[in-house]
Design an enzyme around this catalytic site. Structure first.
Site, PDB file in Angstrom:
ATOM      1  N   HIS A  42       0.832  -1.199   0.000  1.00  0.00           N
ATOM      2  CA  HIS A  42       0.000   0.000   0.000  1.00  0.00           C
ATOM      3  C   HIS A  42       0.868   1.250   0.000  1.00  0.00           C
ATOM      4  O   HIS A  42       1.623   1.496   0.931  1.00  0.00           O
ATOM      5  CB  HIS A  42      -0.900   0.009   1.239  1.00  0.00           C
ATOM      6  CG  HIS A  42      -1.998   1.018   1.181  1.00  0.00           C
ATOM      7  ND1 HIS A  42      -3.239   0.738   0.650  1.00  0.00           N
ATOM      8  CD2 HIS A  42      -2.047   2.309   1.572  1.00  0.00           C
ATOM      9  CE1 HIS A  42      -4.005   1.811   0.733  1.00  0.00           C
ATOM     10  NE2 HIS A  42      -3.295   2.786   1.280  1.00  0.00           N
ATOM     11  N   ASP A  44       0.369   5.553  -1.064  1.00  0.00           N
ATOM     12  CA  ASP A  44      -0.637   6.561  -1.391  1.00  0.00           C
ATOM     13  C   ASP A  44      -0.127   7.684  -2.282  1.00  0.00           C
ATOM     14  O   ASP A  44      -0.687   8.787  -2.259  1.00  0.00           O
ATOM     15  CB  ASP A  44      -1.204   7.149  -0.103  1.00  0.00           C
ATOM     16  CG  ASP A  44      -2.321   6.301   0.482  1.00  0.00           C
ATOM     17  OD1 ASP A  44      -3.326   6.109  -0.213  1.00  0.00           O
ATOM     18  OD2 ASP A  44      -2.181   5.832   1.627  1.00  0.00           O
ATOM     19  N   GLU A 153      -8.992   1.655  -2.428  1.00  0.00           N
ATOM     20  CA  GLU A 153      -9.075   1.665  -0.972  1.00  0.00           C
ATOM     21  C   GLU A 153     -10.456   2.134  -0.534  1.00  0.00           C
ATOM     22  O   GLU A 153     -10.699   3.287  -0.273  1.00  0.00           O
ATOM     23  CB  GLU A 153      -7.994   2.561  -0.365  1.00  0.00           C
ATOM     24  CG  GLU A 153      -7.917   2.413   1.148  1.00  0.00           C
ATOM     25  CD  GLU A 153      -6.785   3.210   1.770  1.00  0.00           C
ATOM     26  OE1 GLU A 153      -6.428   2.901   2.922  1.00  0.00           O
ATOM     27  OE2 GLU A 153      -6.268   4.131   1.115  1.00  0.00           O
ATOM     28  N   HIS A 180     -13.231   1.983   3.862  1.00  0.00           N
ATOM     29  CA  HIS A 180     -12.171   2.818   4.427  1.00  0.00           C
ATOM     30  C   HIS A 180     -12.633   3.200   5.825  1.00  0.00           C
ATOM     31  O   HIS A 180     -13.000   2.315   6.609  1.00  0.00           O
ATOM     32  CB  HIS A 180     -11.866   4.029   3.536  1.00  0.00           C
ATOM     33  CG  HIS A 180     -10.621   4.749   3.949  1.00  0.00           C
ATOM     34  ND1 HIS A 180     -10.651   5.994   4.538  1.00  0.00           N
ATOM     35  CD2 HIS A 180      -9.317   4.398   3.899  1.00  0.00           C
ATOM     36  CE1 HIS A 180      -9.420   6.378   4.835  1.00  0.00           C
ATOM     37  NE2 HIS A 180      -8.583   5.423   4.454  1.00  0.00           N
ATOM     38  N   HIS A 221      -8.960  -2.020   7.283  1.00  0.00           N
ATOM     39  CA  HIS A 221      -9.987  -1.003   7.517  1.00  0.00           C
ATOM     40  C   HIS A 221     -11.359  -1.564   7.876  1.00  0.00           C
ATOM     41  O   HIS A 221     -12.231  -0.788   8.280  1.00  0.00           O
ATOM     42  CB  HIS A 221     -10.146  -0.046   6.321  1.00  0.00           C
ATOM     43  CG  HIS A 221      -9.105   1.016   6.225  1.00  0.00           C
ATOM     44  ND1 HIS A 221      -9.066   2.098   7.074  1.00  0.00           N
ATOM     45  CD2 HIS A 221      -8.052   1.169   5.379  1.00  0.00           C
ATOM     46  CE1 HIS A 221      -8.047   2.870   6.756  1.00  0.00           C
ATOM     47  NE2 HIS A 221      -7.401   2.326   5.745  1.00  0.00           N
ATOM     48  N   HIS A 242      -2.415  -3.257   4.558  1.00  0.00           N
ATOM     49  CA  HIS A 242      -1.598  -2.438   5.465  1.00  0.00           C
ATOM     50  C   HIS A 242      -2.225  -2.459   6.857  1.00  0.00           C
ATOM     51  O   HIS A 242      -3.004  -1.591   7.216  1.00  0.00           O
ATOM     52  CB  HIS A 242      -1.409  -1.015   4.934  1.00  0.00           C
ATOM     53  CG  HIS A 242      -2.661  -0.234   4.657  1.00  0.00           C
ATOM     54  ND1 HIS A 242      -3.702  -0.711   3.903  1.00  0.00           N
ATOM     55  CD2 HIS A 242      -3.044   1.025   5.036  1.00  0.00           C
ATOM     56  CE1 HIS A 242      -4.654   0.197   3.823  1.00  0.00           C
ATOM     57  NE2 HIS A 242      -4.286   1.258   4.513  1.00  0.00           N
ATOM     58  N   ASP A 350       2.229   1.901   3.811  1.00  0.00           N
ATOM     59  CA  ASP A 350       1.331   3.052   3.921  1.00  0.00           C
ATOM     60  C   ASP A 350       2.070   4.369   3.749  1.00  0.00           C
ATOM     61  O   ASP A 350       1.634   5.417   4.250  1.00  0.00           O
ATOM     62  CB  ASP A 350       0.566   3.047   5.244  1.00  0.00           C
ATOM     63  CG  ASP A 350      -0.746   3.829   5.176  1.00  0.00           C
ATOM     64  OD1 ASP A 350      -1.152   4.213   4.064  1.00  0.00           O
ATOM     65  OD2 ASP A 350      -1.359   4.062   6.233  1.00  0.00           O
TER      66      ASP A 350
END
Length: 424
Positions: A42, A44, A153, A180, A221, A242, A350
C-alpha cells in the site's frame, strides 16, 4: 533532519556495504532482497498527486520528490530514487479517494485516480511497468522495473454496484479494500459505528464477485465481524494490505488473533503496516490522552480557541510523544508469524498516506533496515524472501487460479437502481 538523514543513510548502508564489512544479519537481508525485492502492499502516491498537483503531472519529477516539502506539509515519502534504495520491486499503488464523497463522485474520482496512476507509470517506462497478473510482476522484476499494480481503498469507489466493480477490474484494479474509515450501506468499517454486524447480503456478494473475477479482497480497515464474514464467504486468499497485529497494538485497524488464526486455512496474507500510531501502543495511548486533553480544554475555555491552543502547547511540552521504531514494527511481524505462520506475512508500508514512518523507516528507503532487524531476530533468508514478496506472489496466483477455475460461473446480477442495504 540530521537524524532523518543519518537513519536513511544507515538503512542504505546496511544493504549496500561491501560484503566483508557486513554482519551476518546484513548479509542475510541483502541476499534476501536481491533474490526477492519488496512487494509493498500500500502506497498513497496517487492521492498525493491529486491533493498537491490536481493530477497535473506532465512536469512532475517522480525521480526525486525531496523538494516537495511546503510550509504546510512534509516532502513526499516516495520517488524512484528512494524506491530503488529501499529495494522495492513491486508496488500496490492505492487509488484512494475520500470516503466522505457521495458515491457517484467517488466513482468518478476513482477513475481519475486510476488514470493519473497509469499516466505516471507510462511516463517512466524504464522504471515502472503496469502489472495486471502475477506473471506481469515477475516479468517486470526480471527486467529491473518496479511492477506497478492498482488497488482501490474502500468500497465507496464502486458506488454499491457490481457492474462498476467489474469495470474497475477491466481498468486495471486488482484489489479493493472493502471499506475505508466509514461504514457503507453493505459493510462495517473498523473505525465507524457498525450497521450490519459485518457484511450484509450484498457485501457478501461483493466478496463472491471479487473472487469470481480474480480481484483480491483487502480486509484492512474493516471491522472484525466483517473480516469474519468475508473469510466465511471467500474462496480465494484475502489480503490485509496495510495492517498490524491488534494483540501488540490495540488499534481497531489492526488484525485480531481470531482472524490471524484463520489465515492458514484461507491462504491469505497480512502486510505489516509502518504507521507509528498503529504499531506503537505507547504512541497510541499518548494520542488518546492528547485528544482527551483538548476536549477538557475546550470545555474549560469555550469560545477561546487561542487559549485552548496555548494550553495544549504547554501540555505538549510537558508530555512528549513516545517514538516509534523499527523494532516496534518487527514485533508485529513476530506476532503475525507466531499466530498465522511465516507464509502469511507481507509488508504494507502506507507511505505517503501518513505523516512519517517509524525512526529508521521514515520513508521508502527504510525497508532494508527492517529486514536487517528481522534477520537479527533469527529470520532465515527463505523467511525474509517470503515476507518481501514471495508470499504476495503466491496469494495473487491463488486468486488468479480460483478465477480461472470458475470461468463458467455467471456474473452476480442485481436490478439496476435498487438499494443495496438489504439484510441477510
Amino acid at each position: 533532519m540530521r537524524h532523518f538523514l543519518f537513519a536513511t543513510a544507515a538503512a542504505v548502508l546496511a544493504v549496500s556495504a561491501p560484503a566483508a564489512a557486513q554482519t551476518e544479519a546484513e548479509r542475510t537481508a541483502s541476499a534476501a532482497l536481491e533474490a526477492a525485492p519488496v512487494w509493498d502492499g500500500h502506497n498513497d502516491v496517487p492521492i498525493q498527486l491529486r491533493s498537491r498537483l490536481g493530477n497535473v503531472i506532465n512536469q512532475f519529477d517522480f525521480g526525486d520528490t525531496l523538494d516537495t516539502a511546503t510550509d504546510a506539509r512534509n516532502a513526499m515519502h516516495s520517488d524512484l530514487n528512494r524506491m530503488r534504495q529501499g529495494k522495492v520491486g513491486a508496488q500496490w499503488w492505492s487509488v484512494y479517494v475520500s470516503a466522505s464523497l457521495p458515491e457517484a463522485e467517488a466513482v468518478q474520482a476513482t477513475v481519475e485516480q486510476i488514470d493519473v496512476t497509469k499516466r505516471l507509470i507510462t511516463r517512466y517506462p524504464q522504471d515502472l511497468q503496469l502489472a495486471l497478473t502475477a506473471d506481469d510482476v515477475e516479468e517486470a522484476m526480471a527486467a529491473g522495473r518496479i511492477a506497478s499494480l492498482l488497488g482501490m481503498e474502500g468500497g465507496h469507489s464502486i458506488g454499491s454496484s457490481l457492474a462498476v466493480l467489474r469495470q474497475m477490474y477491466d481498468m486495471g484494479a486488482r484489489y479493493m479494500t472493502l471499506t475505508h474509515g466509514k461504514t457503507l450501506s453493505w459493510a462495517d468499517s473498523a473505525t465507524d459505528a457498525p450497521q450490519h454486524d459485518g457484511l450484509n447480503a450484498f457485501g457478501k456478494d461483493v466478496v463472491r464477485e471479487m473472487n469470481r473475477i480474480g480481484m483480491l479482497v483487502d480486509l484492512s480497515h474493516v471491522s472484525e465481524a466483517a473480516m469474519m464474514d468475508a473469510l466465511d464467504v471467500a474462496r480465494a486468499p484475502v489480503i490485509f494490505s496495510h495492517s498490524g497485529a491488534r494483540a501488540v497494538t490495540g488499534h481497531l485497524r489492526n488484525v485480531p488473533d481470531s482472524v490471524l488464526a484463520r489465515m492458514p486455512e484461507n491462504g491469505g496474507i497480512v502486510m505489516a503496516v509502518a504507521l507509528p500510531w498503529f504499531i506503537t501502543e505507547d504512541l497510541r495511548q499518548h494520542a488518546a490522552a492528547r485528544t482527551a486533553e483538548r476536549a477538557r480544554l475546550e470545555a474549560l475555555f469555550p469560545g477561546l480557541p487561542d487559549t485552548v491552543e496555548a494550553q495544549l502547547a504547554k501540555w505538549d511540552a510537558e508530555n512528549r510523544a513516545p517514538v516509534s521504531t523499527i523494532s516496534d514494527l518487527a514485533d508485529h511481524i513476530d506476532h503475525i508469524r507466531d499466530v498465522a505462520g511465516i507464509d502469511h506475512i507481507g509488508i504494507g508500508g502506507d507511505y505517503d498516506g501518513m505523516p512519517t514512518g517509524p525512526i529508521g523507516m521514515e520513508d521508502v528507503t527504510g525497508y532494508p533496515a527492517l529486514f536487517v532487524e528481522l534477520a537479527k531476530r533469527g529470520y532465515s533468508q527463505e523467511d525474509l524472501e517470503k515476507i518481501a514478496s514471495r508470499n504476495m506472489l503466491r496469494v495473487m496466483r491463488g486468486a488468479e487460479a480460483y478465477a480461472a477455475s470458475v470461468t463458467d460461473m455467471a456474473p452476480i446480477e442485481y436490478p439496476a437502481g435498487e438499494p443495496r442495504d438489504a439484510g441477510d
